[in-house]
Write a protein that holds these residues in place. Structure first.
Motif, PDB file in Angstrom:
ATOM      1  N   ARG A  48      99.054 -16.893 -55.318  1.00  0.00           N
ATOM      2  CA  ARG A  48      99.330 -16.719 -53.775  1.00  0.00           C
ATOM      3  C   ARG A  48      99.035 -15.703 -52.913  1.00  0.00           C
ATOM      4  O   ARG A  48      99.097 -14.388 -52.344  1.00  0.00           O
ATOM      5  N   MET A  49      99.872 -14.319 -54.147  1.00  0.00           N
ATOM      6  CA  MET A  49      99.703 -13.126 -53.987  1.00  0.00           C
ATOM      7  C   MET A  49      98.046 -12.572 -53.898  1.00  0.00           C
ATOM      8  O   MET A  49      98.232 -11.852 -53.566  1.00  0.00           O
ATOM      9  N   LEU A  50      97.241 -13.446 -54.786  1.00  0.00           N
ATOM     10  CA  LEU A  50      95.893 -13.188 -55.341  1.00  0.00           C
ATOM     11  C   LEU A  50      95.574 -12.601 -53.738  1.00  0.00           C
ATOM     12  O   LEU A  50      94.265 -12.492 -53.238  1.00  0.00           O
ATOM     13  N   SER A  51      95.590 -13.987 -53.460  1.00  0.00           N
ATOM     14  CA  SER A  51      95.020 -14.051 -52.032  1.00  0.00           C
ATOM     15  C   SER A  51      93.849 -14.685 -51.494  1.00  0.00           C
ATOM     16  O   SER A  51      93.107 -13.810 -50.777  1.00  0.00           O
ATOM     17  N   PRO A  52      92.901 -15.333 -52.535  1.00  0.00           N
ATOM     18  CA  PRO A  52      91.596 -15.060 -52.669  1.00  0.00           C
ATOM     19  C   PRO A  52      91.086 -15.866 -51.232  1.00  0.00           C
ATOM     20  O   PRO A  52      91.403 -16.269 -50.777  1.00  0.00           O
ATOM     21  N   ALA A  53      89.767 -15.706 -51.288  1.00  0.00           N
ATOM     22  CA  ALA A  53      88.632 -15.747 -49.689  1.00  0.00           C
ATOM     23  C   ALA A  53      88.735 -16.993 -50.418  1.00  0.00           C
ATOM     24  O   ALA A  53      89.087 -17.606 -51.300  1.00  0.00           O
ATOM     25  N   ALA A  54      89.391 -17.836 -49.156  1.00  0.00           N
ATOM     26  CA  ALA A  54      89.082 -19.535 -48.811  1.00  0.00           C
ATOM     27  C   ALA A  54      86.723 -19.527 -49.296  1.00  0.00           C
ATOM     28  O   ALA A  54      86.776 -18.607 -48.135  1.00  0.00           O
ATOM     29  N   ALA A  68      82.182 -26.559 -53.689  1.00  0.00           N
ATOM     30  CA  ALA A  68      81.257 -26.324 -54.608  1.00  0.00           C
ATOM     31  C   ALA A  68      81.136 -25.233 -55.028  1.00  0.00           C
ATOM     32  O   ALA A  68      80.840 -24.743 -56.034  1.00  0.00           O
ATOM     33  N   VAL A  69      81.940 -23.515 -54.302  1.00  0.00           N
ATOM     34  CA  VAL A  69      81.399 -22.540 -55.134  1.00  0.00           C
ATOM     35  C   VAL A  69      82.915 -21.884 -55.433  1.00  0.00           C
ATOM     36  O   VAL A  69      82.930 -21.751 -56.571  1.00  0.00           O
ATOM     37  N   LEU A  70      84.044 -22.959 -54.721  1.00  0.00           N
ATOM     38  CA  LEU A  70      85.519 -23.427 -56.072  1.00  0.00           C
ATOM     39  C   LEU A  70      84.753 -23.883 -57.260  1.00  0.00           C
ATOM     40  O   LEU A  70      84.982 -22.771 -58.444  1.00  0.00           O
ATOM     41  N   GLY A  71      84.811 -24.677 -57.904  1.00  0.00           N
ATOM     42  CA  GLY A  71      84.569 -25.167 -59.167  1.00  0.00           C
ATOM     43  C   GLY A  71      83.294 -24.485 -59.960  1.00  0.00           C
ATOM     44  O   GLY A  71      83.497 -24.084 -60.464  1.00  0.00           O
ATOM     45  N   ALA A  72      82.176 -24.005 -58.416  1.00  0.00           N
ATOM     46  CA  ALA A  72      81.377 -23.138 -59.427  1.00  0.00           C
ATOM     47  C   ALA A  72      82.431 -21.739 -60.462  1.00  0.00           C
ATOM     48  O   ALA A  72      81.694 -21.190 -61.244  1.00  0.00           O
ATOM     49  N   ARG A 118      89.838 -15.282 -59.945  1.00  0.00           N
ATOM     50  CA  ARG A 118      89.721 -14.352 -58.476  1.00  0.00           C
ATOM     51  C   ARG A 118      88.996 -13.784 -58.549  1.00  0.00           C
ATOM     52  O   ARG A 118      87.657 -13.754 -57.336  1.00  0.00           O
ATOM     53  N   SER A 119      88.400 -13.537 -59.109  1.00  0.00           N
ATOM     54  CA  SER A 119      87.032 -12.224 -59.650  1.00  0.00           C
ATOM     55  C   SER A 119      85.514 -12.935 -59.076  1.00  0.00           C
ATOM     56  O   SER A 119      84.751 -12.631 -58.933  1.00  0.00           O
ATOM     57  N   ALA A 120      85.583 -14.272 -60.134  1.00  0.00           N
ATOM     58  CA  ALA A 120      84.634 -14.777 -59.886  1.00  0.00           C
ATOM     59  C   ALA A 120      83.911 -15.731 -58.278  1.00  0.00           C
ATOM     60  O   ALA A 120      83.200 -15.540 -57.687  1.00  0.00           O
ATOM     61  N   LEU A 121      85.573 -15.794 -57.527  1.00  0.00           N
ATOM     62  CA  LEU A 121      85.574 -16.454 -56.512  1.00  0.00           C
ATOM     63  C   LEU A 121      84.881 -15.252 -55.461  1.00  0.00           C
ATOM     64  O   LEU A 121      83.725 -14.794 -54.455  1.00  0.00           O
ATOM     65  N   ASP A 122      85.371 -14.103 -55.717  1.00  0.00           N
ATOM     66  CA  ASP A 122      84.787 -13.033 -55.144  1.00  0.00           C
ATOM     67  C   ASP A 122      83.000 -12.117 -55.413  1.00  0.00           C
ATOM     68  O   ASP A 122      82.762 -11.992 -54.426  1.00  0.00           O
ATOM     69  N   ARG A 123      82.909 -12.930 -56.783  1.00  0.00           N
ATOM     70  CA  ARG A 123      81.505 -12.664 -56.762  1.00  0.00           C
ATOM     71  C   ARG A 123      80.929 -13.684 -56.041  1.00  0.00           C
ATOM     72  O   ARG A 123      79.143 -12.889 -55.676  1.00  0.00           O
ATOM     73  N   ARG A 124      81.043 -14.628 -56.032  1.00  0.00           N
ATOM     74  CA  ARG A 124      80.129 -16.112 -55.497  1.00  0.00           C
ATOM     75  C   ARG A 124      80.460 -15.106 -54.151  1.00  0.00           C
ATOM     76  O   ARG A 124      79.694 -16.091 -53.271  1.00  0.00           O
ATOM     77  N   MET A 125      81.273 -14.717 -53.038  1.00  0.00           N
ATOM     78  CA  MET A 125      81.843 -15.212 -51.361  1.00  0.00           C
ATOM     79  C   MET A 125      81.059 -14.063 -51.336  1.00  0.00           C
ATOM     80  O   MET A 125      80.611 -13.547 -49.882  1.00  0.00           O
TER      81      MET A 125
END
Length: 379
Positions: A184-190, A194-198, A371-378
């Protein structure tokens, strides 16, 4: 003072930074202007997406870092330069703050951070002594009578399930609550499902292969000097997959007991025992190697305040493995009960301290990698 668990990302950014966090802010600001190490690991691409470094960002970067040392040995601004940039040590100093801040309940996290080795060994010794005393007072005959590996002649099966099930559940809940608050503190982008799974698959692959213990170039870590080695990666793999094998052994034995009505003891060539042997050997060699590297590590990588936590965890893993293997060797002798008590005490101590020490780093690091992988994909 409010804890990080109760804060939003915006609120976190307004908090006063600790000295350790202030140093990370200083170092990352310099690195963000240089960017020579951008391809080394996940820390630097994550850093370049940030214009400033608040408390949440600092803890995020600290838990992405694997402390391989490559950036330090490549840095033109490291000592003796006046900037004295040392990314591995700065981030390593923050990680124990993360574990302590997000431990549940918080008081136990602070205790383990201050005295990791003492707490681990005292807990294991105290629990083992308690078990031995109970056995001597209530079932002293087992000290002299071989029981052919029948553990349940000493401790009833349901009692062991109740004791260890409760402690294991506590450890999982405590770790889960801490990591959920960290996330929750990291607050990743929504992100879409499919993106979250990848991104989850990316992060899992990086964690399971220890991708970032290759120094960013595939040649390994700088453990002691400018030479690259894969020793840390190999010993980490032995430790982790040794733990996995032990977990498989326990899970298969549970299925045997409840689904096949086939209680222990099992022969040496059975699936649970073979997995237990492989796992025990891995959990002995891996932690022994990590301890050896810890004692020889380049001083510029080390943070003295973290050493008790690191070595306490390593010592406890070795104790669990050594007593488990000894129990297997002497299970058909009169010494079986003693080794069983020692092993169960060590395992109980491991579960009790699991959320408050080095074991937690794998869980927090996996969240940071996600979180890092999500940032890269978003983008």
């Amino acid at each position: 003072m409010q804890t990080l668990q109760a804060l939003t990302r915006d609120a976190v950014s307004t908090l006063m930074l600790s000295p350790e966090e202030t140093e990370v802010d200083r170092v990352m600001t310099i690195c963000n202007a240089c960017r020579y190490c951008e391809g080394f690991c996940a820390v630097f691409p994550a850093m370049t997406r940030l214009l400033e470094f608040n408390k949440a960002d600092i803890h995020y970067l600290a838990n992405v870092c694997h402390n391989c040392g490559a950036c330090l040995h490549a840095c033109q601004y490291a000592e003796p330069h006046e900037f004295a940039v040392n990314v591995p040590r700065a981030l390593a100093a923050v990680r124990p703050l993360t574990y302590a801040e997000f431990a549940w309940p918080p008081a136990l996290g602070r205790l383990y951070r201050r005295a990791g080795l003492t707490m681990a060994l005292a807990t294991a010794g105290g629990l083992a002594l308690f078990l031995v005393l109970v056995l001597i007072l209530n079932q002293g005959a087992w000290l002299h009578v071989p029981l052919a590996g029948n553990f349940y002649a000493i401790f009833p099966h349901n009692l062991l399930v109740l004791m260890f099930g409760a402690v294991f559940l506590y450890a999982i809940v405590a770790l889960g609550l801490g990591v959920a608050a960290f996330w929750r503190m990291l607050s990743p982008a929504a992100a879409p499902g499919a993106v979250l799974g990848a991104a989850g698959l990316d992060a899992a692959g990086q964690a399971l292969t220890l991708k970032y213990l290759d120094g960013g170039h595939g040649e390994g870590c700088n453990d002691e000097d400018d030479r690259y080695t894969h020793r840390r990666r190999a010993f980490h793999h032995l430790t982790f997959y040794g733990f996995v094998c032990c977990f498989i052994a326990t899970s298969v034995a549970t299925l045997y007991h409840y689904l096949l009505d086939y209680p222990a003891p099992y022969p040496v060539v059975s699936v649970p025992v073979l997995f237990g042997i492989v796992g025990g050997i891995g959990l002995l060699i891996g932690p022994a190697g990590l301890l050896w590297l810890n004692l020889r590590r380049h001083p510029d990588h080390a943070v003295s305040a973290q050493q008790p936590m690191d070595r306490g965890f390593i010592a406890l893993l070795m104790l669990v493995s050594a007593t488990g293997l000894a129990l297997l060797v002497w299970r058909d002798t009169g010494a079986m009960g003693l080794w069983l008590a020692l092993h169960l005490g060590a395992v109980m101590a491991f579960f009790l301290t699991m959320p408050y020490g080095k074991f937690a780093h794998g869980v927090f690091r996996s969240a940071a990698l996600l979180r890092s992988a999500l940032d890269r994909r978003m983008g």
